[in-house]
Design a protein around this motif. Structure first.
Motif, PDB file in Angstrom:
ATOM      1  N   VAL A  27      76.024 -60.901  12.764  1.00  0.00           N
ATOM      2  CA  VAL A  27      75.222 -60.739  13.976  1.00  0.00           C
ATOM      3  C   VAL A  27      74.632 -59.328  13.980  1.00  0.00           C
ATOM      4  O   VAL A  27      75.365 -58.337  13.905  1.00  0.00           O
ATOM      5  N   THR A  28      73.317 -59.221  14.069  1.00  0.00           N
ATOM      6  CA  THR A  28      72.606 -57.945  13.967  1.00  0.00           C
ATOM      7  C   THR A  28      73.127 -56.911  14.966  1.00  0.00           C
ATOM      8  O   THR A  28      73.370 -57.228  16.139  1.00  0.00           O
ATOM      9  N   VAL A  29      73.299 -55.677  14.460  1.00  0.00           N
ATOM     10  CA  VAL A  29      73.757 -54.558  15.282  1.00  0.00           C
ATOM     11  C   VAL A  29      72.844 -53.359  15.059  1.00  0.00           C
ATOM     12  O   VAL A  29      72.078 -53.310  14.098  1.00  0.00           O
ATOM     13  N   PRO A  43      76.360 -56.742   9.929  1.00  0.00           N
ATOM     14  CA  PRO A  43      77.744 -56.437   9.531  1.00  0.00           C
ATOM     15  C   PRO A  43      78.260 -57.417   8.479  1.00  0.00           C
ATOM     16  O   PRO A  43      78.011 -58.614   8.555  1.00  0.00           O
ATOM     17  N   MET A  44      78.971 -56.881   7.512  1.00  0.00           N
ATOM     18  CA  MET A  44      79.584 -57.692   6.465  1.00  0.00           C
ATOM     19  C   MET A  44      80.962 -58.193   6.900  1.00  0.00           C
ATOM     20  O   MET A  44      81.567 -59.017   6.233  1.00  0.00           O
ATOM     21  N   ARG A  99      74.972 -54.038   6.123  1.00  0.00           N
ATOM     22  CA  ARG A  99      73.768 -54.032   5.277  1.00  0.00           C
ATOM     23  C   ARG A  99      72.568 -53.662   6.143  1.00  0.00           C
ATOM     24  O   ARG A  99      72.281 -54.324   7.144  1.00  0.00           O
ATOM     25  N   ASN A 100      71.864 -52.594   5.752  1.00  0.00           N
ATOM     26  CA  ASN A 100      70.647 -52.169   6.433  1.00  0.00           C
ATOM     27  C   ASN A 100      69.593 -53.242   6.200  1.00  0.00           C
ATOM     28  O   ASN A 100      69.290 -53.586   5.060  1.00  0.00           O
ATOM     29  N   ILE A 101      69.006 -53.776   7.273  1.00  0.00           N
ATOM     30  CA  ILE A 101      68.030 -54.857   7.161  1.00  0.00           C
ATOM     31  C   ILE A 101      66.775 -54.398   6.417  1.00  0.00           C
ATOM     32  O   ILE A 101      66.235 -55.133   5.595  1.00  0.00           O
ATOM     33  N   ILE A 126      70.444 -51.744   1.658  1.00  0.00           N
ATOM     34  CA  ILE A 126      71.572 -50.916   1.225  1.00  0.00           C
ATOM     35  C   ILE A 126      72.779 -51.180   2.140  1.00  0.00           C
ATOM     36  O   ILE A 126      72.632 -51.277   3.365  1.00  0.00           O
ATOM     37  N   ILE A 127      73.943 -51.277   1.522  1.00  0.00           N
ATOM     38  CA  ILE A 127      75.179 -51.458   2.296  1.00  0.00           C
ATOM     39  C   ILE A 127      75.784 -50.092   2.562  1.00  0.00           C
ATOM     40  O   ILE A 127      76.001 -49.294   1.646  1.00  0.00           O
ATOM     41  N   VAL A 128      76.019 -49.816   3.850  1.00  0.00           N
ATOM     42  CA  VAL A 128      76.606 -48.538   4.273  1.00  0.00           C
ATOM     43  C   VAL A 128      77.897 -48.809   5.025  1.00  0.00           C
ATOM     44  O   VAL A 128      78.122 -49.911   5.523  1.00  0.00           O
ATOM     45  N   SER A 129      78.734 -47.796   5.102  1.00  0.00           N
ATOM     46  CA  SER A 129      79.955 -47.887   5.907  1.00  0.00           C
ATOM     47  C   SER A 129      79.737 -47.127   7.199  1.00  0.00           C
ATOM     48  O   SER A 129      79.071 -46.080   7.210  1.00  0.00           O
ATOM     49  N   GLY A 130      80.305 -47.639   8.276  1.00  0.00           N
ATOM     50  CA  GLY A 130      80.166 -46.968   9.560  1.00  0.00           C
ATOM     51  C   GLY A 130      81.310 -47.318  10.483  1.00  0.00           C
ATOM     52  O   GLY A 130      82.063 -48.261  10.249  1.00  0.00           O
ATOM     53  N   THR A 131      81.419 -46.539  11.536  1.00  0.00           N
ATOM     54  CA  THR A 131      82.470 -46.716  12.534  1.00  0.00           C
ATOM     55  C   THR A 131      81.922 -47.465  13.740  1.00  0.00           C
ATOM     56  O   THR A 131      80.868 -47.094  14.272  1.00  0.00           O
ATOM     57  N   VAL A 132      82.629 -48.496  14.164  1.00  0.00           N
ATOM     58  CA  VAL A 132      82.226 -49.272  15.338  1.00  0.00           C
ATOM     59  C   VAL A 132      82.487 -48.430  16.584  1.00  0.00           C
ATOM     60  O   VAL A 132      83.589 -47.912  16.780  1.00  0.00           O
ATOM     61  N   LEU A 133      81.459 -48.274  17.403  1.00  0.00           N
ATOM     62  CA  LEU A 133      81.586 -47.536  18.663  1.00  0.00           C
ATOM     63  C   LEU A 133      81.813 -48.510  19.814  1.00  0.00           C
ATOM     64  O   LEU A 133      81.529 -49.701  19.708  1.00  0.00           O
ATOM     65  N   ALA A 134      82.319 -48.001  20.927  1.00  0.00           N
ATOM     66  CA  ALA A 134      82.677 -48.840  22.076  1.00  0.00           C
ATOM     67  C   ALA A 134      81.471 -49.587  22.662  1.00  0.00           C
ATOM     68  O   ALA A 134      81.631 -50.633  23.275  1.00  0.00           O
TER      69      ALA A 134
END
Length: 150
Positions: A95-97, A114-115, A127-129, A133-141
């Motif tokens: 689901v797009t974020v 999100p993967m 994955r950046n649409i 490129i696949i990046v790692s990131g932290t989910v925020l509230a």
């Protein structure tokens, strides 16, 4: 010898009872399956005899359960371990974020897919649409994913 063993077996429940307390736990009245969101319907209070030191491992109030998701099957009439429930996923796989890169004076946003699912504070791959490129990131509230300087 047999008399000593028999005496020891008779005294064991008394010794346990001396160190145990009657404590109320919240139990389901019906089966709750993994992935199912828990509501206040179908929960009840039931008394158990348990060591007071072990009681913190179990759910003792409905506030600890409502809105959480079962991680494993919860059986009727059985106490629920605290680690048997989890917060619901904030980010769903596929689901797009919004992706956010923030260095203070520079803020870049992009859309990503999100993967994997994640909760606030989880490190996930997205994955950046636009670039693929696949990046790692932290989910925020707020449901966005912070990438870059973490």
């Amino acid at each position: 010898m047999a008399r000593t063993v028999a005496l020891a077996l008779c005294l064991t429940p008394l010794a346990f009872a001396a160190h145990a307390d009657r404590i109320a736990f919240i139990v389901p009245s019906q089966i709750i399956y993994p992935g199912q969101t828990i509501s206040d319907v179908g929960l009840q209070e039931k008394m158990f005899t348990i060591k007071a030191s072990a009681a913190a491992s179990y759910v003792m109030s409905t506030q600890q359960l409502i809105g959480k998701v079962a991680r494993r099957t919860l059986l009727p009439g059985r106490p629920i371990l605290v680690n048997a429930v989890n917060e619901p996923d904030l980010i769903q796989r596929g689901v797009t974020v919004a992706l956010v890169y923030n260095t203070g004076s520079l803020v870049i946003t992009a859309k990503g897919v999100p993967m994997e699912a994640g909760h606030a504070g989880d490190l996930i791959k997205v994955r950046n649409i636009d670039s693929g490129i696949i990046v790692s990131g932290t989910v925020l509230a707020d449901g966005t994913v912070q990438v870059g300087m973490q």
